[in-house]
Design a protein around this motif. Sequence first.
Motif, mmCIF file in Angstrom:
data_model
loop_
_atom_site.group_PDB
_atom_site.id
_atom_site.type_symbol
_atom_site.label_atom_id
_atom_site.label_comp_id
_atom_site.label_asym_id
_atom_site.label_seq_id
_atom_site.Cartn_x
_atom_site.Cartn_y
_atom_site.Cartn_z
ATOM 1 N N SER B 67 0.828 -1.201 0.000
ATOM 2 C CA SER B 67 0.000 0.000 0.000
ATOM 3 C C SER B 67 0.864 1.254 0.000
ATOM 4 C CB SER B 67 -0.909 0.006 1.226
ATOM 5 O OG SER B 67 -1.833 -1.036 1.124
ATOM 6 N N GLY B 68 0.582 2.140 -0.907
ATOM 7 C CA GLY B 68 1.269 3.437 -0.944
ATOM 8 C C GLY B 68 2.655 3.400 -1.546
ATOM 9 N N ALA B 69 3.174 2.191 -1.826
ATOM 10 C CA ALA B 69 4.581 2.069 -2.221
ATOM 11 C C ALA B 69 4.865 2.737 -3.566
ATOM 12 C CB ALA B 69 4.996 0.599 -2.258
ATOM 13 N N VAL B 104 5.352 6.412 5.307
ATOM 14 C CA VAL B 104 6.225 5.357 5.837
ATOM 15 C C VAL B 104 7.056 4.747 4.708
ATOM 16 C CG1 VAL B 104 6.257 3.064 6.901
ATOM 17 C CG2 VAL B 104 4.773 4.845 7.835
ATOM 18 N N GLU B 105 6.406 4.449 3.581
ATOM 19 C CA GLU B 105 7.120 3.863 2.446
ATOM 20 C C GLU B 105 8.220 4.795 1.934
ATOM 21 O OE1 GLU B 105 7.107 0.993 0.851
ATOM 22 O OE2 GLU B 105 5.596 0.032 2.120
ATOM 23 N N PRO B 119 12.223 2.163 4.098
ATOM 24 C CA PRO B 119 11.193 2.234 5.153
ATOM 25 C C PRO B 119 11.718 1.700 6.487
ATOM 26 C CG PRO B 119 10.306 1.240 3.148
ATOM 27 C CD PRO B 119 11.787 1.344 2.963
ATOM 28 N N GLN B 120 11.468 2.423 7.571
ATOM 29 C CA GLN B 120 11.888 1.989 8.914
ATOM 30 C C GLN B 120 10.753 1.322 9.681
ATOM 31 O OE1 GLN B 120 13.147 5.968 9.978
ATOM 32 N NE2 GLN B 120 15.258 5.278 10.237
ATOM 33 N N ALA B 121 9.596 1.314 9.076
ATOM 34 C CA ALA B 121 8.440 0.675 9.697
ATOM 35 C C ALA B 121 7.575 0.151 8.559
ATOM 36 C CB ALA B 121 7.662 1.671 10.544
ATOM 37 N N ALA B 122 6.455 -0.473 8.907
ATOM 38 C CA ALA B 122 5.568 -0.953 7.855
ATOM 39 C C ALA B 122 4.129 -0.869 8.333
ATOM 40 C CB ALA B 122 5.912 -2.389 7.482
ATOM 41 N N LEU B 123 3.237 -0.717 7.382
ATOM 42 C CA LEU B 123 1.810 -0.885 7.669
ATOM 43 C C LEU B 123 1.403 -2.151 6.940
ATOM 44 C CD1 LEU B 123 1.258 2.870 7.516
ATOM 45 C CD2 LEU B 123 0.620 1.445 9.471
ATOM 46 N N ALA B 124 1.412 -3.228 7.703
ATOM 47 C CA ALA B 124 1.285 -4.567 7.114
ATOM 48 C C ALA B 124 -0.179 -4.994 7.055
ATOM 49 C CB ALA B 124 2.091 -5.557 7.955
ATOM 50 N N PHE B 169 0.611 -1.461 12.123
ATOM 51 C CA PHE B 169 1.892 -0.783 12.289
ATOM 52 C C PHE B 169 2.908 -1.753 12.866
ATOM 53 C CE2 PHE B 169 5.069 1.756 14.449
ATOM 54 C CZ PHE B 169 5.352 2.733 13.505
ATOM 55 N N LEU B 170 4.020 -1.872 12.174
ATOM 56 C CA LEU B 170 5.062 -2.816 12.591
ATOM 57 C C LEU B 170 6.415 -2.137 12.562
ATOM 58 C CD1 LEU B 170 4.553 -6.213 10.730
ATOM 59 C CD2 LEU B 170 4.098 -5.672 13.125
#
Lengths: 788, 272
Positions: B67-69, B104-105, B119-124, B169-170
Amino acid sequence: MNRIKRSSHPFEHYLIELRNASREELIEIAETLGLGLTPEEMEAIRDYYTLFGRPATDVELQTYDQTWSEHCYHKTFKGLIETPEGVVDGLLKTYIRRVVEELRPSWCLSVFEDNAGIIEFDEEHAIAVKVETHNHPSAIEPFGGAATGTGGVIRDVLGVWADPIACTDVLCFGPLDTPYEALPRGVKHPTYLFRGVVAGIGAYGNNMGIPTVNGAIYFDEGYIGNVVVYAGCIGIMRKDEYIRAVKPGDWIVLAGGRTGLDGIHGVTFASAELTEESEVVSRPAVQIPNPIEEEKLKRAIRAVAEEHLGSGITDLGGGGLSCAVCETAHRYGLGAEVWLDRVPLKYPKMAPWEIWVSESQERMLLAVPPENLERVLEIFQDEQTEATPIGRYREGEVVEVYYRGVRVAQIDLESLFKPPRVRRRTTWRPPKLEEPSFPMPKNLGEMLKRLLASPNISSREEVIRTYDHEVKGLTVVKPLHGWNAGPSDAAVLKPVEDSWRGLAISCGLKPRYGLIDPYWMAASSIDEAVRNNLAVGGRRIALLDNFTWGNPEKEDRLGGLVYACRACYDVAKAYGMPFISGKDSLYNESPLGPVTPTLLITALGIVPDIRRVVTLDLKRVGDPLYIIGVTKPELGGSEYYRLMGFLGASVPRLKPSETIKAYRRLLEAMDRGLVRACHDLSEGGLAVAAAEMAFTGWLGLEIDLDAVPAEGVMRPDQLLFSESNGRLLVEVVEGRESEFEELMADSPNARIGRVVEEENLIILSGGETLVNLSLKELIEAWKTPLGA
Amino acid sequence: MKRSDIRVLILRAPGTNCDAETARAFRDLGVQVDVLHTQRIFKERNLEQYDILVFPGGFSYGDYVRSGAIWAKECEYHIGGDLERFIDEGKAVLGICNGFQLLVEAGFLPGFEGKSPYPQAALANNVPGGYHCRWVYLRHVNRGGCPLTASIPRDAVLRIPVAHGEGRFLLPRDLEREYLRRLYENDQLVLRYAKPDGSYAEGEYPFNPNGSFHDIAAICNPEGNVLGLMPHPERAYYGWQLPDWTRYEDPPRYGDGRLILESVVNYVERRF
């Protein structure tokens, strides 16, 4: 076959010699070319070509095939039908359209004419609405079939220049616990179809950013072989954006996705029965969805509409370019010239006829005056989607199709739009059914819980949550109401930013009643849709009809259809509510037999001021609860009987001239601010409706069953679970009872209970407590997952 | 800066679909709003004319890959430098849902040392899986480090809907503790999923609707002028958008979503 010859041109193109062909030869030609035309239709075409004095081309015959299909032309609804009571000269004209023609409401702006029905919303705005069926593709490929159903109906709304603002979906499946052994070869399991269809609808609507706000899911054995998928869309536009003024010389612009081999002969497939081979034979007839392409297309079309740059528009659905070009030309009394080699393709080497009939998704056809062409193409470029001029409209009612400079078709529109009328016969005999007799269950509370948990009543939350029902931020009454997510009767939207005017969207369908009597099934479906709309304060209601039926060439199927259509006229006329659009899907037959005959009624109402909207949740302790309407021993086809293992015979009936009086009074009570909550009584009857009101508002309810106005002597279980039409439950503002009673005086109603603080539903009769269940127990039963 | 002089830019890409209601909400707050296709900004490169930049919700480019990448990479490529300048100047950037995913991406969030190249985090993918549209309770946990939510009292519980399939959020598993500590140290946590009484959801579904680590629903960058959140404040802007508004004798004029958008506007009003 020597009547079919390849032409000398360096591409796939055939000439077919029809002149002097025998009936057998015509049948063979149709089979060779994969046409769904009947021998009578082939004969009519042969006669045209004899008259024209030349062979036909493959492109031409494919055009006839598409245009004359049941799916495109609705032969059955336009045909002559011999019934035991005389000949019906067109079901559509005689029963459906007649309502609006007799009522002539000034607010109906365009009905049964365009891609969607158009009604007035307020002085400046119009609402466009369409509901489609996508049963056949969904049976083969549930995700793609349902997604393209949604995509197609959104394009119907774009096809009148409107901005799509809401979607609806009504789905019918076989029971999810159907054993695999019960499925014939080629029939997919209801659970597989259910998951796929729901995912497809959600994916398309969510990606497009159009909220899915209303719908229904219905389970019945009759859908095991024939899944039913209805997809609806509602749009809004300024009235001056609705432009229909195509002139000779206007460009034909094909916009959106590219054309490919997906969706070839979709309409032919949709106009035939499903068989074991459908999976293999008809797989290419199912289109491939790409919602983002349609999202871009939507933006561009809305920009063209806002700038008034187009002169006409239509979507490419069944029949692809062939139907879109010929229909638009015919509508304006024009002809057209099309250059198929300009159509952008997904891959090379498609034959001209394939380009002409492909039903690839996300495509629209615009008519653009020459002076606006440049600006229109720029708009599409800005939205990063393709738009290509592929031809022009011109004088003379002939469509000429060219490919690489060669004329591959010359179609006379007059003959194309004069297919031979079908003449069909009906017989319908009422089935021999008996009313069951069984002792009353001892624990009616337990029965109520079982009903709440049954698949046709329980919460649809697990499905509705996967649909974005709030995008656009216009959803005033959501499908899941309140923090307890109760079942709203209708969705209400507030589509215009600086106006409090609302749009109420509801539906009704009663398939099981049709197994007893199609007339009362249709009447009940309309009444349910109307009650649902009324319950939120909807009025000035417009109706849409969507029939899903079996093979109309079989006399008994058609007989039922005629009765259902009759009920549509009778009830809609008595209610003063016109049909504004509709669509039928016939030939829903599988190795298991015909589909359960299904009529979906969609109702659109106006809520004059959404600050006055009414919802189903109980709101204040102490408020009295009223029932409107009479409860009758009408349990035939009810969910209660189903639970007990019966169908029964006593289907709910309706006296529309009486119920409408009560409905009008109820609206007046709402307008006077006397009503705090209102809920329609449908599947599961009084007990289920009362439970839903209670747990949605998380307030208790005490009901005296003896106070319920009833016909004759009825057992408590009948009073609790009867599904008689014309009934609603109403929470009235405490202290204003006499005002309410005075208003409702000439319609059957009674005060039957009150809202209490204690978190229980208590139902009393003859000094006994029949039901005493906590709200927690009730909502837990109702929230039983589907398929559990 | 006068509120009526504040200029908000809402960007959109193919598949963006929450731009209209986001614009409606900002307009109601009395600021100037433009909704523009990113292609146009890529051409005109005029970000500097704006004070607030919003990446709204939707399914940009179908949310293929992640998403959003795709939109994030496109923005980085065309206007990456412009965006960094915009942020360095202290202007406000808001990413809602797909916009959060984009931030985030693109490495703007959490952005411990400024924009990260990866990315330092992810919305998985949500747990439980699938797209979910529902109202949630959110606790405002920021201690003042995020000026964009400074107008909202600490520990206030807001009611706003979420609607997404990828909102979990991961943080990278091996850096989870460290990154969380930094989020706390920098005061980058803004909203956490909560229960009706304001206590944290502690991962419990459906209060935490997507299985987010530490119930995280919204974070900001260390400077606090870039805010990303999964919930949709524009869908909780007016009182009549609330799920239970018909229960009130006198329904509230506005919903809690307004608090967030107004706080963003307040920040720009005060700061510039």
